[in-house]
Design an enzyme around this catalytic site. Structure first.
Site, mmCIF file in Angstrom:
data_model
loop_
_atom_site.group_PDB
_atom_site.id
_atom_site.type_symbol
_atom_site.label_atom_id
_atom_site.label_comp_id
_atom_site.label_asym_id
_atom_site.label_seq_id
_atom_site.Cartn_x
_atom_site.Cartn_y
_atom_site.Cartn_z
ATOM 1 N N SER A 193 0.591 -1.249 0.192
ATOM 2 C CA SER A 193 0.538 0.272 -0.046
ATOM 3 C C SER A 193 1.025 1.175 0.010
ATOM 4 C CB SER A 193 -0.760 -0.022 1.320
ATOM 5 O OG SER A 193 -1.778 0.992 1.427
ATOM 6 N N HIS A 219 -8.584 -4.191 -1.057
ATOM 7 C CA HIS A 219 -7.342 -4.037 -1.453
ATOM 8 C C HIS A 219 -6.075 -4.910 -0.052
ATOM 9 C CE1 HIS A 219 -4.173 -0.114 -0.512
ATOM 10 N NE2 HIS A 219 -4.639 -0.679 0.480
#
Length: 705
Positions: free
Chosen positions: A562, A677
């Protein structure tokens, strides 16, 4: 897929230039078409990349054994049944194992669970529900209305995206409520006001969402009426991040509040007025965080100092005073030392529980308010030394905290902790590997500006370097990286860290700036134009490994996910001579376009606004995508992500991979169709990823030596 490296001469020249040279003048983005998430051409490219990586990895000797072992560790039925929430006299838990990959939401009587003899009753079988409804449901939690906890708002995501559906469920009947509250798929925020009323922030249609893609409007929805008739109670601006109603339990009282996220780091809190007729903005500094409520006191964390009260402190503010507009004093609750950072806060009925970091090691405190004077006092509650502590939940009326402790070599134990007396063991995870021949060291590297950067090093006892090393880091968003049991490191790769150490190599967790390891100042030191500090910190840790003989230049792999994708992308483009391999999950890479992709606009306070020339001037110095140069040989990279990631756009990883390959660099690429995600929708995918990344590291750092 596998490309020939540049010549050593070209590499040496490029390395001498790459650290200092700014990004080249803007040019046409040849790979922009890869941002079309479900585009046929883009998906054909993804399938080809996946196939090339699978061909290199899946048939390798040892891959299948790694996958099976990783799956067994992740599905181990001896795992701790962590409490999702204590609701009245029961505890809830989401249980995932080989038979239930998406999970069982279940409950047990609290006393039986505390005694280590839970009596589980399945409430929702997520796998069975998905099969019956033809949906790939991923559990996103349940919000049950206190104090009866009969009605619950259950959130389910199709495939693991941030967007989910919300449906009302009855815990006494074990069924979804016919004609009950229900919201279609969206990035929603919902909270109970009472049994027949919700505050709802969702996609109400055109103009109802922020530029970041989150709800802008909060409405009050009455049972039995259509959502279209719900009345607006609060609105934010399109430029805000989001509007989100939420609830906090204070003894027998339920506080329903609204959080207006003006930016990622500035928030207005709206509380009910004394007569309940409207919501008013509380006089909480917009840089502060409301952590909990105790005895009518809002417990607030200061990210910036307030008068004589230092940043990083906890203060209390009267909600009753706020509701009627009276001047509201800040009363100090807890102030950390210079080596400490307050990380987790949770209230029981009469106590505030605080987990703090002390040089990145955990401590637990019970904090009590004197009813007569209003002053607060704290008591450290012994739990474990030189360990990571996590505050999981509380048992309100019993004033008990539920907390875990673990180290990189000691498996987690869940405790029930009272203010005084010995902690009671609820459950311990049995050791999943033999740690007798391994050691952990906490070391400090010196960054470019002389800041001391802590890191944790694990290797076999008596290892004589240099050996290949894997360094995991994050460095952003106030998120501290604390050392946990080796089967869970690095994040989202399961037992990869264990496999690597068992090979005779070194695993490192680096606590670089940008996180919250030492409070707000540690984060602010790598914010916006100071971002280079986090990259310098990572370089410093790697160079310290070389200087101390642990590893060697070119023998160090770096891992980041991320925001960590920005980190490792910048690191590999700045110092391709230092690193030998890169792992990058769900990454940001194109910092020129990030604010225009999915939730990217919400992170402008962290990185800067690339549409402003003054911000792009410093972002251009490190943006990974823009700083890939033709003629430079970069370390091989493994990029993993999900097509369904609705937070960080998959175009970041796709374009970065394409550009690296165009210039002749080795790229391993794996894009999952589900998982959002977090990438892994279940343990099966997590196990495959751990085995793939292990094979990648072996191939690039051991077999190519």
């Amino acid at each position: 897929m596998m490309m020939i490296r540049a010549s050593l001469a070209a590499l040496a020249l490029a390395c001498s230039l790459s650290a200092a040279a700014p990004a080249a003048a803007e040019e046409e983005d040849r790979w922009l078409w890869l941002e079309e998430i479900e585009g046929a051409k883009a998906l054909d490219w993804v399938k080809a990349e996946n196939a090339a990586t699978d061909k290199l990895i899946l048939s390798r000797p040892g891959f299948e054994a790694d996958r099976r072992r990783a799956r067994a560790i992740l599905d181990d039925e001896r795992q701790i049944a962590m409490p999702d929430e204590v609701i009245g006299d029961v505890v809830t838990n989401l249980w995932r194992d080989a038979k239930n990959p998406r999970g069982l939401w279940r409950q047990s009587p609290l006393d039986a669970w505390l005694a280590g003899k839970p009596e589980w009753q399945v409430l929702i079988d997520v796998d069975a529900l998905g099969k019956a409804e033809g949906k790939s449901w991923v559990w996103h939690g349940a919000d049950c209305l206190a104090p009866e906890y009969r009605r619950c708002l259950v959130s389910l995501s199709p495939g693991g995206t941030d967007a989910d559906v919300v449906r009302e469920w009855d815990r006494t009947t074990g069924r979804f409520v016919d004609g009950g509250f229900a919201l279609p798929e969206a990035k929603s925020n919902v909270a109970w006001e009472d049994a027949d009323t919700l505050l709802v922030a969702t996609d109400f249609g055109a103009g109802s969402m922020t530029a970041s893609g989150y709800p802008r409007i909060v409405k009050r929805w009455k049972r039995g009426t259509p959502l279209s008739d719900a009345a607006v109670v609060a609105e934010g601006e399109t430029s805000d991040v989001s509007m989100a109603p939420f609830t906090l339990v204070d003894g027998d009282r339920l506080w329903t509040l609204i959080r207006r996220g003006k930016s990622f780091y500035t928030t207005d809190y709206l509380i009910p007025s004394a007569d309940g007729s409207r919501f008013v903005t509380a006089p909480i500094p917009d840089t502060a965080d409301l952590r909990d409520v105790l005895g009518g006191q809002a417990i607030v964390f200061l990210n910036k100092s307030a008068g004589a009260i230092a940043e990083g402190s906890l203060v209390a503010m009267s909600l009753a005073d706020m509701a009627v507009g009276r001047q509201t004093a800040m009363v100090p609750v807890m102030t950390p030392t210079r080596a400490q950072a307050i990380e987790e806060v949770a209230a029981s009925d009469n106590l505030l529980w605080v987990k703090a970091l002390d040089d990145v090691e955990g401590k637990l405190f019970a904090v009590r308010r004197d009813a007569a004077t209003g002053a607060w006092s704290q008591r450290e509650v012994p739990l474990a030394t030189n360990a990571t502590v996590n505050l999981v939940s509380t048992i309100g009326k019993r004033d008990i905290a539920l907390a875990t402790s673990e180290t990189m070599l000691d498996p987690p134990t869940l405790y029930a902790v009272a203010e005084t007396g010995a902690a009671q063991t609820v459950q311990s995870l049995p050791a999943t590997f033999d740690a007798a021949g391994m050691t952990v060291e906490k070391r400090f590297a010196t960054s470019k500006d002389e800041t001391k950067i802590p890191y944790f090093l694990v290797r076999k006892t008596g290892t004589k370097g240099p050996v290949p090393a894997l360094v995991h880091a994050y460095g952003g968003f106030r998120a501290a990286q604390t050392p946990g049991y080796l089967t869970g490191q690095p994040y989202r790769a399961g037992p990869l860290g264990l496999f690597w150490v068992e090979d005779g190599n070194a695993y490192v967790l680096a606590n670089i700036r940008g996180g919250g390891e030492y409070g707000p100042a540690w984060h602010q030191a790598a914010l916006r134009e100071k971002r280079q500090n986090s990259f310098d910190d990572l370089h410093a840790v790697a160079e310290d490994l070389v200087k101390t003989g642990v590893s060697a230049k070119g023998g160090i792999a770096i891992s980041g996910r991320s925001n960590g994708g920005v980190l490792v992308g910048a690191a590999m483009t700045q110092r391709p001579d230092l690193y030998g391999a890169v792992i990058s999950g769900s990454p940001l890479k194109d910092m020129k376009r990030y604010s225009h992709l999915l939730a990217g606009a919400s992170w402008v306070a962290e990185y800067g606004d690339p549409d402003k020339a003054e911000d792009w001037a410093f972002m251009a110095q490190y943006s990974p995508y823009q700083n890939v140069r033709d003629g430079v040989s970069y370390p091989p990279i493994f990029l993993y992500l999900s097509t369904k990631d609705d937070r960080v756009h998959p175009g970041h990883a796709r374009k970065f991979a394409a550009k690296l390959e165009e210039y002749g660099n080795r790229v391993y690429y794996h894009e999952y169709l589900e998982g959002g995600h977090s990438v892994g929708a279940d343990h099966a995918e997590d196990a495959v990823r751990a085995a793939m990344l292990h094979a990648f590291l072996l191939r690039e750092l051991e077999e190519r030596k």
